[in-house]
Design a protein around this motif. Structure first.
Motif: not given
Length: 277
Positions: A47, A50, A53
């Protein structure tokens, strides 16, 4: 003569608790805690960087099976090849978590025998397969995994401590443990030494990544992780009992022999990272 009252008497129950008829052992619980921690830590790193997911979701599966298969095969092939490779029953026990009984039949015992060197190699192969599918940078993935590795390694060694396995040599140091399930003499708590070292590694890596996030993706964190862990592992072996009888005839034990390639690889990765920085 040693006064045994001066040492830590160690005889924990190998079972942490029961869920109905299911027995949860400390060793398995420590593995789960270590893997869950790594999962959460790497998820946070993704995260921060970036990374989508969708790229993180399959990572845990690759890591879990890579570590488990590698650690199991590593133990069977490096430490007990005469047992596992000389009969059909041995081959079956290498793959399945069972043990055939002398009187006939079998029972589930879990994977009693996992080698950290094999687990490391299995993880590296699994991550290579993972990046082939996701097209992420192999060095970014390796660095992220390396930053979280110390936490997992720490809990795995605590699991070994709860199992009273991978014991140290006889000693009279005041912090010696008497592993009552093994014998009645004080020994180095080699598992605890490693657990502490790996906890320190995690603190170092997590702190460094906050200060130098630009190094993630160069391979430096991966190289430092390998060099730290296996250099420490090489020297800590001098305080540990050999695991298999054949090691007694070797100039250094199997754990030390297997550590050398990882130390060399780690040093190479750090040098490479410095050159491209």
């Amino acid at each position: 003569m040693m006064n045994l009252l001066n040492y830590i008497v160690w005889q924990p129950d190998i079972e942490a608790f029961h869920l109905g008829p299911i027995s949860v052992r400390w060793y398995g619980l420590m593995w789960v805690i270590g893997l869950v921690l790594a999962y959460l830590l790497v998820q946070r790193l993704y995260k921060e960087q970036k990374i989508k997911d969708e790229y993180f979701d399959p990572l845990a599966i690759y890591c879990f099976f890579g570590i488990l298969i590698g650690a199991r095969l590593g133990h069977c092939l490096f430490y007990e090849p005469d047992y596992f490779l000389t009969s059909s029953k041995g081959l079956i026990e290498m793959i399945l978590p069972i043990r055939f009984l002398p009187e006939g039949g079998w029972k589930v015992i879990g994977y009693a025998g996992l080698a950290s060197h094999g687990g490391t190699l299995g993880l590296m192969i699994a991550l290579w397969m993972y990046v082939r599918k996701t097209k992420l940078s192999i060095w970014t993935v390796l660095d992220n995994i390396a930053i979280a590795t110390g936490s997992t390694a720490c809990f795995i060694r605590l699991g070994n401590l709860m199992n009273s396995e991978i014991i140290g040599k006889i000693t009279d140091v005041p912090w010696a443990f008497i592993f009552e399930k093994v014998d009645a003499v004080p020994r180095h708590p080699g598992q605890l030494y490693e657990a502490i070292a790996y906890a320190i590694l995690f603190v170092i890596m997590w702190t460094l990544h906050k200060k130098k996030p630009e190094k993630i993706g160069t391979g430096w964190y991966f190289g430092f992780c390998l060099t730290y862990i296996f250099t420490f592992r090489f020297f800590i072996e001098y305080t540990k009992e050999i695991q298999e009888a054949f090691e007694a005839s070797l100039p250094i034990d199997m754990g030390q022999i297997l550590s050398i390639p990882f130390i060399i690889l780690g040093a190479y990765c750090m040098i490479r990272a410095k050159k491209i920085a």
